[in-house]
Design an enzyme around this catalytic site. Structure first.
Site, mmCIF file in Angstrom:
data_model
loop_
_atom_site.group_PDB
_atom_site.id
_atom_site.type_symbol
_atom_site.label_atom_id
_atom_site.label_comp_id
_atom_site.label_asym_id
_atom_site.label_seq_id
_atom_site.Cartn_x
_atom_site.Cartn_y
_atom_site.Cartn_z
ATOM 1 N N LYS A 95 0.821 -1.213 0.000
ATOM 2 C CA LYS A 95 0.000 0.000 0.000
ATOM 3 C C LYS A 95 0.860 1.271 0.000
ATOM 4 C CE LYS A 95 -3.929 -2.265 2.306
ATOM 5 N NZ LYS A 95 -4.913 -2.177 3.426
ATOM 6 N N TYR B 3 -12.356 -2.467 -3.586
ATOM 7 C CA TYR B 3 -12.836 -2.610 -2.214
ATOM 8 C C TYR B 3 -14.367 -2.525 -2.121
ATOM 9 C CZ TYR B 3 -8.237 -2.558 0.094
ATOM 10 O OH TYR B 3 -6.979 -2.881 0.560
ATOM 11 N N GLU C 41 -9.620 -11.224 -7.142
ATOM 12 C CA GLU C 41 -8.671 -10.117 -6.996
ATOM 13 C C GLU C 41 -7.483 -10.253 -7.942
ATOM 14 O OE1 GLU C 41 -7.712 -9.865 -2.822
ATOM 15 O OE2 GLU C 41 -9.716 -9.131 -2.313
HETATM 16 N N1 UDP Z 1 -9.828 -0.771 7.359
HETATM 17 C C1 UDP Z 1 -9.868 0.465 7.964
HETATM 18 N N2 UDP Z 1 -10.522 0.589 9.169
HETATM 19 C C2 UDP Z 1 -11.114 -0.470 9.781
HETATM 20 C C3 UDP Z 1 -11.060 -1.739 9.154
HETATM 21 C C4 UDP Z 1 -10.417 -1.848 7.950
HETATM 22 O O1 UDP Z 1 -9.337 1.428 7.439
HETATM 23 O O2 UDP Z 1 -11.681 -0.300 10.856
HETATM 24 C C5 UDP Z 1 -9.131 -0.901 6.067
HETATM 25 C C6 UDP Z 1 -7.746 -1.479 6.247
HETATM 26 O O3 UDP Z 1 -6.874 -0.831 5.353
HETATM 27 C C7 UDP Z 1 -7.933 -2.934 5.861
HETATM 28 C C8 UDP Z 1 -8.987 -2.804 4.762
HETATM 29 O O4 UDP Z 1 -9.842 -1.775 5.198
HETATM 30 O O5 UDP Z 1 -6.726 -3.515 5.440
HETATM 31 C C9 UDP Z 1 -9.790 -4.054 4.493
HETATM 32 O O6 UDP Z 1 -10.332 -4.529 5.692
HETATM 33 P P1 UDP Z 1 -10.333 -6.087 6.058
HETATM 34 O O7 UDP Z 1 -11.197 -6.240 7.262
HETATM 35 O O8 UDP Z 1 -10.688 -6.855 4.833
HETATM 36 O O9 UDP Z 1 -8.827 -6.364 6.522
HETATM 37 P P2 UDP Z 1 -7.591 -7.112 5.826
HETATM 38 O O10 UDP Z 1 -8.153 -8.258 5.020
HETATM 39 O O11 UDP Z 1 -6.898 -6.089 4.958
HETATM 40 O O12 UDP Z 1 -6.738 -7.555 6.971
#
Ligand code: UDP
Length: 142
Positions: free
Chosen positions: A11, A51, A128
Site C-alpha cells: 500500500k 474494495y 482479486e
Molecule cells: N480498514 C480500515 N478501518 C477499519 C477496518 C479496515 O481502514 O476499521 C481498512 C484497512 O486498510 C484494511 C482494509 O480496510 O486492510 C480491508 O479490511 P479487512 O477487514 O478486509 O482487513 P484485511 O483483510 O486487509 O486484513
C-alpha cells in the site's frame, strides 16, 4: 499441499517508506514466488471497485482516499498455501494486534495505513488476481 495464487498489494504507506524490497524478501523467504507485478497509482474508480465489498462500511471513503494517495506495488504470489501463508506474513489488520515479526507489526502505523493487502480466501483470491492480472487467476500447473 495445494499450489495457490493470491493477490498482494504493498500500500502507499509502505511504498513511501521505501520497504518494497524488504517486503519482497519476506515473500521469498516464505517460499512465495512473485509471478506477476505492476507498480501503479490507483484511480478512485479502481480503488472503489477493488474494495466494493466494504462500500457500506464507515471507513470506505477514507480507505479509497488512502489507497489513491500514492503509488502501490501490486503482485500475484504463487506457492504452497499461498493465501494463508501471505496472510500469516502480513499479520492482523490492526498493526497493534499483529504478531511480532509480521509485515504489519514491523512496517504499519495504524489500522487504516496498514502496509499490505492480501486476499483472504480462494474465492476472493481468484477475483482479486483477475482484477489486476486478467487471465492469471487460476493455477496453470507450470
Ligand atoms: N480498514 C480500515 N478501518 C477499519 C477496518 C479496515 O481502514 O476499521 C481498512 C484497512 O486498510 C484494511 C482494509 O480496510 O486492510 C480491508 O479490511 P479487512 O477487514 O478486509 O482487513 P484485511 O483483510 O486487509 O486484513
Amino acid at each position: 499441499m495445494a499450489i495457490e495464487r493470491t493477490l498482494s498489494i504493498i500500500k502507499p504507506d509502505a511504498v513511501a517508506k521505501n520497504v518494497i524490497g524488504q517486503i519482497y524478501s519476506r515473500f521469498e523467504g516464505a517460499g512465495l514466488k512473485v509471478i506477476a507485478a505492476r507498480m501503479t497509482w490507483l484511480s478512485e474508480q479502481e480503488a472503489g471497485q477493488f474494495y466494493a465489498v466494504h462500500k457500506e462500511r464507515p471507513f470506505f471513503k477514507d480507505l479509497v482516499s488512502f489507497m489513491t494517495s500514492g503509488p502501490v506495488m501490486i503482485q500475484c504470489l504463487e506457492g504452497e498455501n499461498a493465501i494463508a501463508k501471505n496472510r500469516e506474513l502480513m499479520g492482523a489488520t490492526d498493526p497493534k494486534k499483529a504478531e511480532k515479526g509480521t509485515i504489519r507489526a514491523d512496517f504499519a502505523e495504524s489500522i487504516d495505513a496498514n502496509a499490505v493487502h492480501g486476499s483472504d480466501a480462494p474465492e476472493t483470491a481468484a477475483v482479486e488476481v483477475a482484477f489486476f492480472f486478467p487471465g492469471m487467476n487460476t493455477y496453470a500447473g507450470r
